[in-house]
Design a protein around this motif. Structure first.
Motif, PDB file in Angstrom:
ATOM      1  N   ASP A 260       0.813  -1.219   0.000  1.00 52.39           N
ATOM      2  CA  ASP A 260       0.000   0.000   0.000  1.00 52.39           C
ATOM      3  C   ASP A 260       0.847   1.270   0.000  1.00 52.39           C
ATOM      4  OD1 ASP A 260      -2.217  -1.634   0.031  1.00 52.39           O
ATOM      5  OD2 ASP A 260      -2.545  -1.469   2.193  1.00 52.39           O
ATOM      6  N   ASP A 261       2.049   1.194   0.575  1.00 50.37           N
ATOM      7  CA  ASP A 261       2.937   2.359   0.629  1.00 50.37           C
ATOM      8  C   ASP A 261       3.725   2.568  -0.656  1.00 50.37           C
ATOM      9  OD1 ASP A 261       2.103   2.776   3.211  1.00 50.37           O
ATOM     10  OD2 ASP A 261       3.906   1.926   4.152  1.00 50.37           O
ATOM     11  N   SER A 262       3.605   1.626  -1.596  1.00 53.45           N
ATOM     12  CA  SER A 262       4.463   1.680  -2.789  1.00 53.45           C
ATOM     13  C   SER A 262       3.940   2.615  -3.872  1.00 53.45           C
ATOM     14  CB  SER A 262       4.625   0.274  -3.370  1.00 53.45           C
ATOM     15  OG  SER A 262       3.420  -0.167  -3.995  1.00 53.45           O
ATOM     16  N   GLN A 263       2.812   3.279  -3.605  1.00 50.67           N
ATOM     17  CA  GLN A 263       2.202   4.218  -4.563  1.00 50.67           C
ATOM     18  C   GLN A 263       1.912   3.559  -5.908  1.00 50.67           C
ATOM     19  OE1 GLN A 263       5.058   7.504  -4.391  1.00 50.67           O
ATOM     20  NE2 GLN A 263       3.728   8.556  -2.917  1.00 50.67           N
ATOM     21  N   GLY A 264       1.427   2.327  -5.832  1.00 47.99           N
ATOM     22  CA  GLY A 264       1.014   1.620  -7.039  1.00 47.99           C
ATOM     23  C   GLY A 264       2.090   0.790  -7.693  1.00 47.99           C
ATOM     24  N   TYR A 265       3.304   0.834  -7.171  1.00 44.54           N
ATOM     25  CA  TYR A 265       4.372   0.013  -7.763  1.00 44.54           C
ATOM     26  C   TYR A 265       4.047  -1.463  -7.586  1.00 44.54           C
ATOM     27  CZ  TYR A 265       9.046  -1.573  -9.013  1.00 44.54           C
ATOM     28  OH  TYR A 265      10.099  -2.196  -9.630  1.00 44.54           O
ATOM     29  N   TYR A 266       3.666  -1.816  -6.363  1.00 43.11           N
ATOM     30  CA  TYR A 266       3.123  -3.148  -6.107  1.00 43.11           C
ATOM     31  C   TYR A 266       1.606  -3.024  -6.034  1.00 43.11           C
ATOM     32  CZ  TYR A 266       7.911  -4.302  -4.696  1.00 43.11           C
ATOM     33  OH  TYR A 266       9.281  -4.495  -4.663  1.00 43.11           O
ATOM     34  N   ARG A 267       0.902  -3.900  -6.763  1.00 43.60           N
ATOM     35  CA  ARG A 267      -0.555  -3.842  -6.800  1.00 43.60           C
ATOM     36  C   ARG A 267      -1.125  -5.129  -6.209  1.00 43.60           C
ATOM     37  NH1 ARG A 267      -1.810  -4.555 -11.720  1.00 43.60           N
ATOM     38  NH2 ARG A 267       0.293  -4.814 -12.591  1.00 43.60           N
ATOM     39  N   GLY A 268      -1.784  -4.989  -5.057  1.00 41.40           N
ATOM     40  CA  GLY A 268      -2.397  -6.154  -4.442  1.00 41.40           C
ATOM     41  C   GLY A 268      -3.503  -6.709  -5.324  1.00 41.40           C
ATOM     42  N   PHE A 269      -3.604  -8.045  -5.383  1.00 40.09           N
ATOM     43  CA  PHE A 269      -4.647  -8.667  -6.215  1.00 40.09           C
ATOM     44  C   PHE A 269      -5.995  -8.654  -5.511  1.00 40.09           C
ATOM     45  CE2 PHE A 269      -7.198 -12.302  -7.565  1.00 40.09           C
ATOM     46  CZ  PHE A 269      -7.238 -12.097  -8.930  1.00 40.09           C
ATOM     47  N   ALA A 270      -6.030  -9.091  -4.273  1.00 42.44           N
ATOM     48  CA  ALA A 270      -7.301  -9.197  -3.546  1.00 42.44           C
ATOM     49  C   ALA A 270      -7.779  -7.821  -3.089  1.00 42.44           C
ATOM     50  CB  ALA A 270      -7.137 -10.114  -2.338  1.00 42.44           C
ATOM     51  N   GLU A 271      -9.104  -7.642  -3.078  1.00 41.66           N
ATOM     52  CA  GLU A 271      -9.655  -6.413  -2.524  1.00 41.66           C
ATOM     53  C   GLU A 271      -9.357  -6.343  -1.033  1.00 41.66           C
ATOM     54  OE1 GLU A 271     -13.779  -6.023  -3.442  1.00 41.66           O
ATOM     55  OE2 GLU A 271     -13.441  -5.903  -5.617  1.00 41.66           O
ATOM     56  N   ARG A 272      -9.213  -5.134  -0.520  1.00 45.05           N
ATOM     57  CA  ARG A 272      -8.724  -4.969   0.850  1.00 45.05           C
ATOM     58  C   ARG A 272      -9.578  -5.703   1.878  1.00 45.05           C
ATOM     59  NH1 ARG A 272      -5.533   0.635   1.912  1.00 45.05           N
ATOM     60  NH2 ARG A 272      -4.639   0.888  -0.180  1.00 45.05           N
ATOM     61  N   GLY A 273     -10.873  -5.681   1.725  1.00 43.54           N
ATOM     62  CA  GLY A 273     -11.741  -6.319   2.704  1.00 43.54           C
ATOM     63  C   GLY A 273     -11.711  -7.826   2.673  1.00 43.54           C
ATOM     64  N   SER A 274     -11.062  -8.388   1.651  1.00 48.09           N
ATOM     65  CA  SER A 274     -11.009  -9.851   1.507  1.00 48.09           C
ATOM     66  C   SER A 274      -9.585 -10.396   1.550  1.00 48.09           C
ATOM     67  CB  SER A 274     -11.660 -10.268   0.177  1.00 48.09           C
ATOM     68  OG  SER A 274     -13.032  -9.928   0.153  1.00 48.09           O
ATOM     69  N   ARG A 275      -8.641  -9.573   1.930  1.00 42.63           N
ATOM     70  CA  ARG A 275      -7.243  -9.987   1.926  1.00 42.63           C
ATOM     71  C   ARG A 275      -6.974 -11.136   2.895  1.00 42.63           C
ATOM     72  NH1 ARG A 275      -4.019  -4.160   1.939  1.00 42.63           N
ATOM     73  NH2 ARG A 275      -3.798  -3.964  -0.333  1.00 42.63           N
ATOM     74  N   SER A 276      -6.151 -12.059   2.440  1.00 38.36           N
ATOM     75  CA  SER A 276      -5.811 -13.238   3.221  1.00 38.36           C
ATOM     76  C   SER A 276      -4.699 -12.948   4.223  1.00 38.36           C
ATOM     77  CB  SER A 276      -5.361 -14.357   2.277  1.00 38.36           C
ATOM     78  OG  SER A 276      -4.800 -15.425   2.996  1.00 38.36           O
ATOM     79  N   LEU A 277      -4.804 -13.577   5.400  1.00 38.78           N
ATOM     80  CA  LEU A 277      -3.713 -13.559   6.370  1.00 38.78           C
ATOM     81  C   LEU A 277      -2.613 -14.543   5.983  1.00 38.78           C
ATOM     82  CD1 LEU A 277      -5.532 -13.578   9.848  1.00 38.78           C
ATOM     83  CD2 LEU A 277      -4.256 -11.690   8.828  1.00 38.78           C
ATOM     84  N   MET A 278      -2.898 -15.419   5.043  1.00 38.94           N
ATOM     85  CA  MET A 278      -1.992 -16.521   4.745  1.00 38.94           C
ATOM     86  C   MET A 278      -1.253 -16.380   3.423  1.00 38.94           C
ATOM     87  SD  MET A 278      -2.289 -18.909   7.279  1.00 38.94           S
ATOM     88  CE  MET A 278      -1.748 -17.445   8.168  1.00 38.94           C
ATOM     89  N   ASN A 279      -1.897 -15.824   2.415  1.00 35.49           N
ATOM     90  CA  ASN A 279      -1.307 -15.740   1.075  1.00 35.49           C
ATOM     91  C   ASN A 279      -1.444 -14.314   0.559  1.00 35.49           C
ATOM     92  OD1 ASN A 279      -3.128 -18.497   1.185  1.00 35.49           O
ATOM     93  ND2 ASN A 279      -1.021 -18.892   0.568  1.00 35.49           N
ATOM     94  N   VAL A 280      -0.334 -13.610   0.488  1.00 34.17           N
ATOM     95  CA  VAL A 280      -0.326 -12.221   0.027  1.00 34.17           C
ATOM     96  C   VAL A 280      -0.002 -12.225  -1.462  1.00 34.17           C
ATOM     97  CG1 VAL A 280       0.743  -9.953   0.294  1.00 34.17           C
ATOM     98  CG2 VAL A 280       0.399 -11.422   2.302  1.00 34.17           C
ATOM     99  N   THR A 281      -0.984 -11.877  -2.283  1.00 33.26           N
ATOM    100  CA  THR A 281      -0.821 -11.912  -3.734  1.00 33.26           C
ATOM    101  C   THR A 281      -0.711 -10.492  -4.282  1.00 33.26           C
ATOM    102  OG1 THR A 281      -3.236 -12.073  -3.902  1.00 33.26           O
ATOM    103  CG2 THR A 281      -1.990 -14.118  -4.083  1.00 33.26           C
ATOM    104  N   PHE A 282       0.203 -10.294  -5.228  1.00 34.09           N
ATOM    105  CA  PHE A 282       0.406  -8.958  -5.774  1.00 34.09           C
ATOM    106  C   PHE A 282       1.036  -9.034  -7.154  1.00 34.09           C
ATOM    107  CE2 PHE A 282       3.965 -10.160  -3.121  1.00 34.09           C
ATOM    108  CZ  PHE A 282       5.112  -9.691  -3.744  1.00 34.09           C
ATOM    109  N   ARG A 283       0.974  -7.921  -7.857  1.00 34.49           N
ATOM    110  CA  ARG A 283       1.503  -7.821  -9.216  1.00 34.49           C
ATOM    111  C   ARG A 283       2.450  -6.630  -9.325  1.00 34.49           C
ATOM    112  NH1 ARG A 283      -1.117 -11.190 -13.032  1.00 34.49           N
ATOM    113  NH2 ARG A 283       0.869 -10.807 -14.076  1.00 34.49           N
TER     114      ARG A 283
END
Length: 362
Positions: free
Chosen positions: A280-303
C-alpha cells in the motif's frame, strides 16, 4: 540456522524449526523403542499414544465441542472434494457451494459428478478478487450442505467471518488457514484441511465432522471413501500416514506453546500488516490482487507493472535466499505465503527486499 531459506512456499510449506530439529533427534530411535516411528506398527502402544495425543491437541486448540469426530485420512483435500458429496448427498437434495476461486471451483466440479450442484454465491465476475458478502448467499431449502473455501491460496482471499446456514450443515475447506486464528467450530457441520500448509507435512488430511453427519451413504461408496469407516476405527482402519500424524502432533505442540490459535492470529496479523503495508505504501508500484476487505492472512498476492519485472523480482529474490514467491502458474504474478510457521523475521527481510527492489527498479 544461518543457511535456512526464507521459505514462502504455498504448500508444502514452512515448518517450525524447533519441530524439525526434534523430529531429527527422534527419527532413528523413537521413545527408546530401538526403532524409528517410521518402522513400527500402527497397532502398537507407542504409535497409538502419538495418534491419540495429536487428536486430543487438535480438539483442544480448535475448541472442538462434544459431538464431533476427528479423523486422520489420506488423499489430501482434493479427495475430500469427492468424499463430501459421496457421503452427504441424499436423494432429493442439492449440494450448495460458494465459488470464491480456484480451489472452490475444483470442489464444485467434483460435486457435479455425484448429484445436483448449485452455486449459492460467486465472485467469478470480479476475477475472484473478493469474498462474497454473507448476505449474498442464496441457499436452496433442499440443500444437503453449504460448502465454502475459507482461504483461497491462489487468489489470496479469505473469509473474515463465516455465514450462519441454520439447519443446513456448513462445510469448510480450511486447508490453508486452519489454526491461523480462533474459530467457532460449532458453526460447521464439517471442517477439513490438508496438513501441508499449517499443520505439518503432506500426507495426512484432517477431517472434523459432526457425528450426526456420519452415516451410511445413500450412494454406493467404496469402503475407504466412507466417513463411517474411519470414524468407527478411530482412523486406524488401515495403515495411517504415521509419520505425518506424528509431525502434525509436534506442530500442534508448537502452536500450543506459542499461544494457541490466538497467538497464531497475533503473529499472522503482524506479518500480513508488514507485507500489505509495503504494498500500500508503494504508490502503485506493487498492486495487491485481492480487494482490501477480503485480503488473506496466509497468502499475500500482488503484481508488478509487467511480467518482465515480475520475472526479475523472482530471479533477484531467489538469489538472496527467498523461495516460493512466484505466483501460481494459473494466474501468474507474485505470492508470499506466510503460514503460521513462517517467522516474522523472514517477512521483515522480504519487506526490506521489496522496498529495495522498488528503489532500484522504480
Amino acid at each position: 540456522m544461518a543457511n535456512r531459506a526464507y521459505n514462502f512456499n504455498a504448500g508444502p510449506a514452512a515448518l517450525p524449526l524447533e519441530v524439525l530439529q526434534k523430529a531429527q533427534q527422534e527419527f532413528v530411535e523413537f521413545d527408546n523403542s530401538g526403532m524409528s516411528l517410521m518402522e513400527m506398527s500402527h497397532r502398537g502402544a507407542i504409535y497409538e499414544k502419538v495418534h491419540y495425543e495429536a487428536e486430543k491437541l487438535l480438539k483442544e486448540l480448535l475448541g472442538v465441542p462434544d459431538g464431533y469426530k476427528v479423523l486422520f485420512v489420506q488423499g489430501g483435500a482434493s479427495t475430500q472434494f469427492a468424499m463430501i458429496p459421496m457421503n452427504l448427498l441424499r436423494p432429493g437434495t442439492k449440494a450448495a457451494y460458494v465459488a470464491t476461486g480456484s480451489w472452490a471451483t475444483k470442489a464444485i466440479q467434483e460435486a457435479k459428478l455425484f448429484g445436483e450442484t448449485v452455486v449459492a454465491a460467486s465472485s467469478e465476475a470480479n476475477a475472484y478478487k473478493h469474498i462474497p458478502a454473507i448476505g449474498e448467499l442464496n441457499v436452496p431449502a433442499d440443500a444437503a450442505y453449504v460448502h465454502l473455501t475459507s482461504n483461497e491460496t491462489i487468489e489470496g482471499t479469505q473469509w473474515s467471518e463465516y455465514p450462519d446456514t441454520g439447519s443446513i450443515p456448513l462445510i469448510g475447506d480450511l486447508s490453508s488457514d486452519i489454526l491461523c486464528r480462533p474459530i467457532n467450530v460449532s458453526q460447521f457441520g464439517m471442517i477439513y484441511a490438508g496438513a501441508q500448509k499449517n499443520l505439518g507435512p503432506s500426507g495426512v488430511t484432517i477431517v472434523i465432522i459432526r457425528e450426526d453427519l456420519i452415516a451410511k451413504p445413500s450412494l454406493t461408496v467404496p469402503t475407504m471413501l466412507r466417513y463411517d469407516t474411519h470414524a468407527k476405527a478411530d482412523s486406524l482402519y488401515n495403515t495411517p500416514p504415521t509419520f505425518a500424524i506424528y509431525m502434525a502432533g509436534e506442530v500442534l505442540k508448537w502452536v500450543k506453546a506459542n499461544g494457541g490459535a490466538a497467538g497464531m492470529e497475533a503473529r499472522n496479523r503482524e506479518k500480513a500488516d508488514l507485507l500489505y503495508g509495503t504494498i500500500d505504501d508503494s504508490q502503485g508500484y506493487y498492486r495487491g490482487f485481492a480487494e482490501r476487505g477480503s485480503r488473506s492472512l496466509m497468502n499475500v498476492t500482488f503484481r508488478l507493472a509487467t511480467e518482465e519485472l515480475e520475472k526479475l523480482f523472482v530471479k533477484e529474490s531467489e538469489a538472496q535466499g527467498f523461495v516460493g514467491l512466484k505466483g501460481h502458474r494459473s494466474v501468474g504474478g507474485l505470492r508470499a505465503s506466510i503460514y503460521n510457521a513462517v517467522p516474522v523475521e523472514s517477512v521483515r527481510a522480504l519487506e526490506d527486499f521489496m522496498r529495495d527492489f522498488q528503489q532500484r527498479n522504480g
